[in-house]
Motif scaffolding. Structure first.
Motif, PDB file in Angstrom:
ATOM      1  N   GLY A  93      47.170  48.552  27.580  1.00 29.43           N
ATOM      2  CA  GLY A  93      47.588  49.850  27.065  1.00 29.43           C
ATOM      3  C   GLY A  93      46.406  50.660  26.586  1.00 29.43           C
ATOM      4  O   GLY A  93      45.249  50.229  26.678  1.00 29.43           O
ATOM      5  N   PRO A  94      46.656  51.873  26.071  1.00 29.50           N
ATOM      6  CA  PRO A  94      45.570  52.718  25.566  1.00 29.50           C
ATOM      7  C   PRO A  94      44.885  52.088  24.356  1.00 29.50           C
ATOM      8  O   PRO A  94      45.408  51.156  23.738  1.00 29.50           O
ATOM      9  CB  PRO A  94      46.291  54.022  25.179  1.00 29.50           C
ATOM     10  CG  PRO A  94      47.616  53.957  25.846  1.00 29.50           C
ATOM     11  CD  PRO A  94      47.961  52.513  25.962  1.00 29.50           C
ATOM     12  N   ASP A 199      39.212  42.469  24.731  1.00 29.05           N
ATOM     13  CA  ASP A 199      38.328  43.502  25.280  1.00 29.05           C
ATOM     14  C   ASP A 199      37.994  43.259  26.755  1.00 29.05           C
ATOM     15  O   ASP A 199      36.837  43.383  27.182  1.00 29.05           O
ATOM     16  CB  ASP A 199      37.025  43.581  24.469  1.00 29.05           C
ATOM     17  CG  ASP A 199      37.251  44.082  23.059  1.00 29.05           C
ATOM     18  OD1 ASP A 199      38.164  44.901  22.870  1.00 29.05           O
ATOM     19  OD2 ASP A 199      36.531  43.650  22.143  1.00 29.05           O
ATOM     20  N   LEU A 200      39.001  42.956  27.546  1.00 27.83           N
ATOM     21  CA  LEU A 200      38.764  42.676  28.961  1.00 27.83           C
ATOM     22  C   LEU A 200      38.294  43.915  29.731  1.00 27.83           C
ATOM     23  O   LEU A 200      37.760  43.781  30.835  1.00 27.83           O
ATOM     24  CB  LEU A 200      40.040  42.130  29.608  1.00 27.83           C
ATOM     25  CG  LEU A 200      40.423  40.702  29.196  1.00 27.83           C
ATOM     26  CD1 LEU A 200      41.721  40.292  29.863  1.00 27.83           C
ATOM     27  CD2 LEU A 200      39.314  39.720  29.545  1.00 27.83           C
ATOM     28  N   HIS A 201      38.488  45.098  29.165  1.00 31.22           N
ATOM     29  CA  HIS A 201      37.998  46.301  29.838  1.00 31.22           C
ATOM     30  C   HIS A 201      36.475  46.344  29.864  1.00 31.22           C
ATOM     31  O   HIS A 201      35.882  47.150  30.589  1.00 31.22           O
ATOM     32  CB  HIS A 201      38.539  47.556  29.138  1.00 31.22           C
ATOM     33  CG  HIS A 201      38.259  47.573  27.663  1.00 31.22           C
ATOM     34  ND1 HIS A 201      39.054  46.927  26.748  1.00 31.22           N
ATOM     35  CD2 HIS A 201      37.258  48.147  26.954  1.00 31.22           C
ATOM     36  CE1 HIS A 201      38.581  47.111  25.534  1.00 31.22           C
ATOM     37  NE2 HIS A 201      37.490  47.840  25.633  1.00 31.22           N
ATOM     38  N   MET A 202      35.817  45.490  29.082  1.00 32.87           N
ATOM     39  CA  MET A 202      34.355  45.454  29.057  1.00 32.87           C
ATOM     40  C   MET A 202      33.754  44.527  30.112  1.00 32.87           C
ATOM     41  O   MET A 202      32.535  44.416  30.222  1.00 32.87           O
ATOM     42  CB  MET A 202      33.858  45.022  27.673  1.00 32.87           C
ATOM     43  CG  MET A 202      34.135  46.018  26.572  1.00 32.87           C
ATOM     44  SD  MET A 202      33.303  45.568  25.048  1.00 32.87           S
ATOM     45  CE  MET A 202      33.765  46.931  23.983  1.00 32.87           C
ATOM     46  N   LEU A 203      34.592  43.833  30.879  1.00 34.36           N
ATOM     47  CA  LEU A 203      34.070  42.920  31.890  1.00 34.36           C
ATOM     48  C   LEU A 203      33.234  43.655  32.928  1.00 34.36           C
ATOM     49  O   LEU A 203      33.457  44.833  33.212  1.00 34.36           O
ATOM     50  CB  LEU A 203      35.223  42.187  32.583  1.00 34.36           C
ATOM     51  CG  LEU A 203      36.030  41.209  31.734  1.00 34.36           C
ATOM     52  CD1 LEU A 203      37.185  40.640  32.558  1.00 34.36           C
ATOM     53  CD2 LEU A 203      35.149  40.075  31.223  1.00 34.36           C
ATOM     54  N   ILE A 233      41.989  47.730  27.485  1.00 35.81           N
ATOM     55  CA  ILE A 233      42.401  49.136  27.506  1.00 35.81           C
ATOM     56  C   ILE A 233      42.628  49.604  28.937  1.00 35.81           C
ATOM     57  O   ILE A 233      41.723  49.529  29.778  1.00 35.81           O
ATOM     58  CB  ILE A 233      41.329  50.020  26.830  1.00 35.81           C
ATOM     59  CG1 ILE A 233      41.187  49.640  25.354  1.00 35.81           C
ATOM     60  CG2 ILE A 233      41.664  51.495  26.980  1.00 35.81           C
ATOM     61  CD1 ILE A 233      40.073  50.381  24.638  1.00 35.81           C
ATOM     62  N   LEU A 234      43.846  50.041  29.225  1.00 32.50           N
ATOM     63  CA  LEU A 234      44.205  50.657  30.508  1.00 32.50           C
ATOM     64  C   LEU A 234      43.643  49.872  31.690  1.00 32.50           C
ATOM     65  O   LEU A 234      43.003  50.418  32.588  1.00 32.50           O
ATOM     66  CB  LEU A 234      43.711  52.112  30.544  1.00 32.50           C
ATOM     67  CG  LEU A 234      44.262  53.035  29.447  1.00 32.50           C
ATOM     68  CD1 LEU A 234      43.642  54.415  29.553  1.00 32.50           C
ATOM     69  CD2 LEU A 234      45.772  53.114  29.496  1.00 32.50           C
ATOM     70  N   LEU A 235      43.932  48.584  31.714  1.00 28.47           N
ATOM     71  CA  LEU A 235      43.356  47.708  32.728  1.00 28.47           C
ATOM     72  C   LEU A 235      43.913  47.991  34.116  1.00 28.47           C
ATOM     73  O   LEU A 235      43.275  47.662  35.124  1.00 28.47           O
ATOM     74  CB  LEU A 235      43.614  46.249  32.349  1.00 28.47           C
ATOM     75  CG  LEU A 235      42.964  45.796  31.036  1.00 28.47           C
ATOM     76  CD1 LEU A 235      43.403  44.396  30.683  1.00 28.47           C
ATOM     77  CD2 LEU A 235      41.453  45.866  31.137  1.00 28.47           C
ATOM     78  N   ASN A 239      39.870  47.387  38.212  1.00 28.52           N
ATOM     79  CA  ASN A 239      40.043  46.485  39.343  1.00 28.52           C
ATOM     80  C   ASN A 239      40.368  45.066  38.906  1.00 28.52           C
ATOM     81  O   ASN A 239      40.201  44.127  39.669  1.00 28.52           O
ATOM     82  CB  ASN A 239      38.775  46.480  40.214  1.00 28.52           C
ATOM     83  CG  ASN A 239      37.518  46.189  39.397  1.00 28.52           C
ATOM     84  OD1 ASN A 239      37.596  45.698  38.272  1.00 28.52           O
ATOM     85  ND2 ASN A 239      36.362  46.506  39.955  1.00 28.52           N
ATOM     86  N   LEU A 240      40.833  44.912  37.656  1.00 26.76           N
ATOM     87  CA  LEU A 240      41.104  43.566  37.159  1.00 26.76           C
ATOM     88  C   LEU A 240      42.227  42.898  37.939  1.00 26.76           C
ATOM     89  O   LEU A 240      42.140  41.725  38.298  1.00 26.76           O
ATOM     90  CB  LEU A 240      41.461  43.616  35.667  1.00 26.76           C
ATOM     91  CG  LEU A 240      41.676  42.258  34.995  1.00 26.76           C
ATOM     92  CD1 LEU A 240      40.354  41.509  34.889  1.00 26.76           C
ATOM     93  CD2 LEU A 240      42.288  42.423  33.611  1.00 26.76           C
ATOM     94  N   PHE A 241      43.271  43.636  38.238  1.00 27.79           N
ATOM     95  CA  PHE A 241      44.441  43.050  38.888  1.00 27.79           C
ATOM     96  C   PHE A 241      44.318  43.006  40.414  1.00 27.79           C
ATOM     97  O   PHE A 241      45.190  42.484  41.082  1.00 27.79           O
ATOM     98  CB  PHE A 241      45.708  43.824  38.513  1.00 27.79           C
ATOM     99  CG  PHE A 241      46.092  43.653  37.075  1.00 27.79           C
ATOM    100  CD1 PHE A 241      46.706  42.490  36.633  1.00 27.79           C
ATOM    101  CD2 PHE A 241      45.831  44.646  36.145  1.00 27.79           C
ATOM    102  CE1 PHE A 241      47.053  42.335  35.312  1.00 27.79           C
ATOM    103  CE2 PHE A 241      46.177  44.494  34.824  1.00 27.79           C
ATOM    104  CZ  PHE A 241      46.786  43.326  34.399  1.00 27.79           C
ATOM    105  N   THR A 242      43.229  43.568  40.940  1.00 30.06           N
ATOM    106  CA  THR A 242      43.074  43.581  42.392  1.00 30.06           C
ATOM    107  C   THR A 242      41.788  42.907  42.847  1.00 30.06           C
ATOM    108  O   THR A 242      41.383  43.046  44.002  1.00 30.06           O
ATOM    109  CB  THR A 242      43.099  45.029  42.925  1.00 30.06           C
ATOM    110  OG1 THR A 242      42.068  45.780  42.276  1.00 30.06           O
ATOM    111  CG2 THR A 242      44.443  45.674  42.660  1.00 30.06           C
TER     112      THR A 242
END
Length: 400
Positions: A93-94, A199-203, A233-235, A239-242
């Motif tokens: 989410g945001p 914080d997976l958006h930082m990967l 955040i807004l994953l 490209n996390l899910f793809t």
């Protein structure tokens, strides 16, 4: 004096977080009684008040309850599963919607539940976290909490987990595999059941389009008998899910669901991790949403310890203003309450008035959104005034 740690990075810091009690709450007194006290009595009272005002308890509002309800069977499945398939999930989410606070709450509740189920392996009620310490591998660590750093690669994730468990670092010559294998051994030795990745958006999204880090998380899910719960955040916009590639629709090809996308190499992560997009800014479009928002305002307001603040004043009279001020973001609302309470004490006002609330400068996005809201309201007011104004003298209103 105890060191302050914002995010736990080792198992000892995590245990201290789980064992940390809520700040002691002093009994509120009248302004007259407070003024009669000597400074030696006022100072410690004020310190306790500041601590309480700055640390409101976590509220399980409806969005949080939906996430917890979706997660519960996955956590239970992970506890009893006998094969290598462990259900995992992402809290998505945001920003500023409480994802990190929720992730740590989930971990804390799982840790305390594990201790209740294994009283012989954990300190008893009221025991110090020091009773459950050890810098050696093999002591029980049911929950691991790791926050990804900027541009985190597969090796950096392994290093962070290794630091949490005190796994010796192989040094500068280490590779992803020489880092990861000891970490997997440590996870098994410590009996880890839940791995929290924040914080997976930082990967890292550059190297192989993020494919390497995605593969690494799947490797952990495959070889470590743990349930993984992540947050970011807004994953779905990355490209996390793809696995670094956009989803493709190829009708008629093997492995393609009807009217769906191909679940091949670029869809393994999305197939294994549930995307829980339940956390978002709260809206007030309906009566039910308004009641939810007012209950959140009341939650923060009742936590305040200010000498002259009227009970439920903000909840009943300023709830809409607070929503406009924060755009419905829980993190912004918490920040507004904390800073306003601090300023109310410093100025001697001892209440959260509109003047005090307006004087707090929130984050850039919050201030920009609020300025736009004010501009729209002023423009609407001018249009209403123009409609009610009488026609100019000397002119026929019908010919305008």
């Amino acid at each position: 004096m105890r060191k302050r740690v914002a995010q736990p990075r080792t198992k000892e810091q995590w245990r201290e977080f789980c064992a940390r009690p809520a700040p002691p709450r002093p009994e509120l007194v009248s302004r007259g009684e407070y003024d009669s006290w000597a400074a030696e009595r006022q100072d410690p009272f004020d310190e306790m008040r500041r601590s309480c005002n700055a640390n409101p308890p976590f509220l399980k509002h409806p969005q949080v309850l939906r996430v917890l309800a979706a997660l519960k069977p996955k956590l239970t499945q992970g506890r009893y599963s006998q094969d290598a398939t462990f259900h995992s999930a992402i809290i998505n989410g945001p920003g500023h919607c409480g994802k990190t606070s929720l992730l740590k709450l989930i971990g804390k509740e799982c840790e305390l539940d594990w201790r209740r189920r294994h009283p012989d392996l954990a300190p008893g009620p009221g025991g110090s976290p020091a009773d459950f310490r050890g810098d050696f591998l093999g002591d029980r660590v049911p929950v691991i909490y790791v926050s990804a750093s900027t541009g985190a690669t597969a090796g950096m994730l392994s290093q962070a987990i290794g630091k949490f468990l005190h796994v010796p670092n192989p040094g500068r010559t280490a590779t992803q595999w020489t880092l990861t294998d000891p970490v997997l051994d440590a996870i098994e030795a410590c009996g880890v059941e839940l791995l929290l990745l924040d914080d997976l958006h930082m990967l890292d999204k550059i190297r192989d389009g993020g494919q390497e880090t995605n593969d690494h998380i799947k490797n952990l899910a495959n070889h470590a008998a743990v349930t993984i719960v992540g947050a970011g955040i807004l994953l779905e916009q990355g490209n996390l899910f793809t696995d670094g590639a956009p989803p493709r629709t190829r009708p008629g090809k093997a492995g393609t669901a009807p009217a769906g996308h191909e679940r091949g190499r670029a869809g393994q992560f999305g197939s294994r991790f549930a995307d829980l997009q339940h956390l978002a800014p709260l809206t007030i479009a309906t009566r039910e949403e308004q009641r939810t928002w007012m209950s959140l305002v009341r939650h923060f307001e009742t936590n305040l310890i200010l000498l002259d603040h009227p009970a439920d004043d903000l909840t009943l009279h300023h709830w809409r203003y607070l929503h406009e001020r924060t755009s419905g973001y829980i993190g912004s609302l918490a920040m507004l309450f904390k800073e306003a309470a601090h300023r109310a004490m410093d100025t001697g006002v001892e209440a959260l008035t509109r003047t005090i609330l307006d004087s707090v400068v929130l984050g850039h996005d919050d201030e920009v959104d609020y300025a736009k809201t004010q501009a729209r309201r002023q423009s609407a007011a001018r249009r209403r005034t123009a409609k009610k104004a009488p026609p100019a003298s000397g002119r026929d209103a019908s010919t305008g």
